[in-house]
Write an enzyme that holds these catalytic residues in place. Sequence first.
Site, PDB file in Angstrom:
ATOM      1  CB  SER A 172       6.698   2.151  -0.177  1.00 25.66           C
ATOM      2  OG  SER A 172       5.725   2.737   0.655  1.00 25.66           O
ATOM      3  CG  HIS A 225       7.878  -1.264  -2.719  1.00 26.25           C
ATOM      4  ND1 HIS A 225       8.381  -0.583  -3.808  1.00 26.25           N
ATOM      5  CD2 HIS A 225       6.787  -0.579  -2.332  1.00 26.25           C
ATOM      6  CE1 HIS A 225       7.627   0.473  -4.056  1.00 26.25           C
ATOM      7  NE2 HIS A 225       6.645   0.499  -3.169  1.00 26.25           N
ATOM      8  CE  LYS A 242       4.000  -0.756  -5.977  1.00 26.38           C
ATOM      9  NZ  LYS A 242       3.554  -0.587  -4.620  1.00 26.38           N
TER      10      LYS A 242
HETATM   11  C1  LIG Z   1       2.349  -0.208  -4.319  1.00 28.86           C
HETATM   12  C2  LIG Z   1       1.815  -0.859  -3.137  1.00 28.86           C
HETATM   13  C3  LIG Z   1       0.506  -1.322  -3.120  1.00 28.86           C
HETATM   14  C4  LIG Z   1      -0.416  -1.148  -4.292  1.00 28.86           C
HETATM   15  O1  LIG Z   1      -0.088  -2.037  -5.336  1.00 28.86           O
HETATM   16  P1  LIG Z   1      -0.708  -1.786  -6.786  1.00 28.86           P
HETATM   17  O2  LIG Z   1      -0.551  -3.103  -7.486  1.00 28.86           O
HETATM   18  O3  LIG Z   1       0.078  -0.679  -7.394  1.00 28.86           O
HETATM   19  O4  LIG Z   1      -2.127  -1.420  -6.584  1.00 28.86           O
HETATM   20  C5  LIG Z   1       0.064  -1.977  -1.996  1.00 28.86           C
HETATM   21  N1  LIG Z   1       0.866  -2.148  -0.921  1.00 28.86           N
HETATM   22  C6  LIG Z   1       2.126  -1.706  -0.909  1.00 28.86           C
HETATM   23  C7  LIG Z   1       2.979  -1.953   0.293  1.00 28.86           C
HETATM   24  C8  LIG Z   1       2.653  -1.048  -2.009  1.00 28.86           C
HETATM   25  O5  LIG Z   1       3.892  -0.596  -1.988  1.00 28.86           O
END
Ligand SMILES: *Cc1c(COP(=O)(O)O)cnc(C)c1O
Length: 395
Positions: free
Chosen positions: A184, A212, A242
């Site tokens: 990320s 992502h 996302k």
């Molecule tokens: C954003 C993210 C999460 C968390 O996901 P949510 O659905 O927002 O709780 C977990 N792992 C990674 C790699 C992320 O980028």
Amino acid sequence: MNRDPVAFLKEDMTELRRSNLEWIIRYLEEGSKPHCIVNGKEVLMLNTNNYLGLATHPKVVQASIDATKKYGAGAGAVPVIAGSFDLTREFQEKFAKYKEVEASLLCQTGFAVNSGLIPMLVGKPDIVVSDELNHGSIIDGVRLSGAKRVIYKHRDISDLEKQLKEAEKGGARRICIITDGVFSMDGDMAPLDKIVDVAEDFGAMIFVDDCHGEGVLGDGKGIVAHFNLQGKVHVEGGSMSKGFGVFGGTVAGSKDLIEFCKNKSRTYLLSTAHPPGVVAANIASIEVVENEPQHVKAVWEHTNYFKKEVQSMGYDTGRSETPIIPLIIGDPGKAQELARILFEEENIYGTPIVFPMVARELSRIRVQMNALLTKDDLNTALSSIEKVGKKLDII
Ligand SMILES: *Cc1c(COP(=O)(O)O)cnc(C)c1O
């Protein structure tokens, strides 16, 4: 005793502020889209995970309204008691088909998948081999598991192999390789094809967290489809929050995996299910990605254009291979200053990323592309980023 038991609250915050590490929350006054009123003024947002712009897509919004009218605002229970709806089943069947796996499960969040499922997949007699830049929720899940954690150098297959050999010697009951699909902070991808090859040699389980990558890679299907590895990755964790623009965590894989997760993941068992409107919006969002390929196409066109332009200005975009484009500045103060001027003077909203999310000397602004941006928006952003970058002697 004359002591203030909560004095540390203010003290800790004072320390965070002194180190420039406090998060200042800005409030959106309308839907999350590139042109949005934030803290009372219209800005161009370059910092959301809503890559495809589906958070405000009319079909997705309508699905949420219709389901809310029919089913009400809240789920009323955890999924295993009375919080699962026919909509939930529909989502899970559709998502499994979309991901080309036997089964899927809608969980509370991506974070909850990692913190609830990882500690059930591995425990004290096991070893987790984890990429050094994995997401914090993976790190927490592994900590809760009590398994031994071994870190391999970021995306380094020969180091992974070395760690696996060590793990094998130690006689672990299970070995689990865990990696983000798309990282990320840098926007680079796990070498999943190579990881699959190496894992087979060691009989290791593979857990990929594709939060992502979903909606973005592999025509939206994620990193497993990108590398044509369907059926070869044991656990795929993801998020509907996302690229898909709505909300929720997902697990995709074999029927055995899903039955196991339903019955054992503590976050799945103990936290309330999504409101029906959210579930319906998640269904609609998958349908939009399947039926309207223009959104994924647009986000990649913007990514290629924007990245080429900022690189030609002299910005360092690191290892970015996806719509996450870091502008690596180095000095944390300067990264904060660039973000501040862009927001206050140029109405461009990008997020400064500093320690502890990245190493101090790799402070940056993280830019993320969005399908709803126009060429004009991109050019406006580029000219501001060039102007302020020169003013601050960054480029
Ligand atoms: C954003 C993210 C999460 C968390 O996901 P949510 O659905 O927002 O709780 C977990 N792992 C990674 C790699 C992320 O980028």
